[in-house]
Design a protein around this motif. Structure first.
Motif, PDB file in Angstrom:
ATOM      1  N   ASN A  34     -64.356   1.436  26.803  1.00  0.00           N
ATOM      2  CA  ASN A  34     -63.390   0.717  27.625  1.00  0.00           C
ATOM      3  C   ASN A  34     -63.345  -0.764  27.231  1.00  0.00           C
ATOM      4  N   ARG A  35     -64.520  -1.347  26.992  1.00  0.00           N
ATOM      5  CA  ARG A  35     -64.569  -2.758  26.603  1.00  0.00           C
ATOM      6  C   ARG A  35     -63.905  -2.990  25.248  1.00  0.00           C
ATOM      7  N   LEU A  80     -65.091   8.634  34.030  1.00  0.00           N
ATOM      8  CA  LEU A  80     -64.063   7.712  33.536  1.00  0.00           C
ATOM      9  C   LEU A  80     -63.767   6.639  34.581  1.00  0.00           C
ATOM     10  N   PHE A 140     -61.977   2.952  33.720  1.00  0.00           N
ATOM     11  CA  PHE A 140     -60.682   3.371  33.197  1.00  0.00           C
ATOM     12  C   PHE A 140     -59.679   3.542  34.330  1.00  0.00           C
ATOM     13  N   TRP A 162     -56.857   4.845  30.702  1.00  0.00           N
ATOM     14  CA  TRP A 162     -56.316   3.608  30.137  1.00  0.00           C
ATOM     15  C   TRP A 162     -57.241   2.433  30.449  1.00  0.00           C
ATOM     16  N   ALA A 163     -57.364   1.521  29.506  1.00  0.00           N
ATOM     17  CA  ALA A 163     -58.021   0.254  29.805  1.00  0.00           C
ATOM     18  C   ALA A 163     -57.145  -0.500  30.802  1.00  0.00           C
TER      19      ALA A 163
END
Length: 305
Positions: free
Chosen positions: A134-135, A188, A193, A269-270
């Motif tokens: 995610n980062r 997640l 996310f 999604w980020a």
């Protein structure tokens, strides 16, 4: 005092060696990862955006191979970097790296897309790996993964356990544990996310014998790498009896045996300010009964009364 370090379930050094050995056989035995890669790319098609820089985490080059004929998905991806825990699996015609999924050495907010075909089910710290992914994504970057799911190889697991219980005192874990779709959706979300989703693809593959199934698993590099695996080699008698039980319990009329494979797809999604937000509880302006076109019924009212 409790430790924050996650339990070490898998021997990653052993997994790397086994994947090194399986690199040559993957083209013949890798039907599972090829299917996962194709499905992951199919999931990019409804996304109304392109991905200038994408990274494939694991998969032995399967994403690049699938892109060669999935031209609609290929048109969405600019540069693709393919990685794998095994240097031999990572070797390919495009841009490739040997990378440990548990040490995701990628700069923050540098990637538009991360896809992972059949690699993350071997991580000891899946939540930590998801946080790192995610980062590494730019805001509104997309992540999609395929992992081996909990119902996979249930027939093999049951046959080995039944044979070991019959022949010896107690049983050992000889097939790895896997997550389920509900687990992944929650993970997640915990990893930050947005809009996480998960679904399941199940398939049944038929073999002549249990030994043909085990040969395919070795060829994929998907044999158990549990830290708690028995150190004493299993006896021939164990496998012969397990094969008999497998044939007795899980064969079709023609004598061929069934093997269940479950692939869990997860995506998210980020975070980005422009993404849709879930509504607050109680904020609905239309009653469910009106939307369904039925009469609302109180809890104490009997149907048909």
């Amino acid at each position: 005092m409790p430790s924050d370090t996650p339990p070490r379930l898998f021997d990653r050094a052993l997994l790397r060696r086994r994947r090194d050995r399986a690199a040559a056989s993957l083209p013949d035995c890798g039907f599972l990862v090829e299917r996962a890669a194709e499905d992951l790319l199919d999931r990019l098609l409804p996304v109304v955006r392109d991905f200038p820089l994408a990274l494939a985490l694991g998969g032995g080059g399967s994403i690049g191979r699938a892109l060669a004929y999935q031209t609609d998905a290929a048109a969405k991806i600019g540069t693709l970097i393919e990685t794998d825990l095994s240097p031999r699996h990572a070797a390919g015609g495009g841009m490739t790296l040997a990378m440990d999924e548990e040490a995701f050495a990628v700069a923050d907010e540098s990637l538009d897309l991360v896809v992972s075909p059949l690699a993350l089910h071997w991580t000891n710290d899946l939540p930590g790996t998801l946080i790192q992914i995610n980062r590494a994504l730019k805001p509104d970057g997309f992540f999609a993964a395929a992992l081996i799911g909990g119902a996979s190889l249930t027939e093999l697991r049951q046959s080995l356990m039944a044979a070991e219980a019959e022949l010896f005192d107690g049983v050992n874990a000889r097939v790895s544990p896997f997550a389920d779709a509900q687990d992944l959706s929650a993970l997640l979300q915990r990893a930050g996310f947005a809009l996480p989703v998960a679904d399941v693809d199940r398939m049944t593959v038929r073999y002549d014998t249990m030994f043909d199934l085990m040969r395919d698993l070795r060829g994929m590099g998907e044999t158990s790498a549990l830290v708690s695996r028995p150190r004493k080699p299993a006896t021939k008698a164990l496998f012969l009896r397990a094969a008999e039980i497998y044939a007795e319990r899980f064969s079709d009329a023609d004598g061929r045996i069934r093997a269940t494979f479950e692939i869990i797809h997860a995506a998210g999604w980020a975070p980005h300010p422009g993404q849709p937000k879930p509504k607050r509880p109680g904020s609905a302006t239309v009653r469910l009964a009106d939307a369904l076109g039925v009469r609302e019924q109180s809890a104490g009212e009997k149907a048909g009364g």
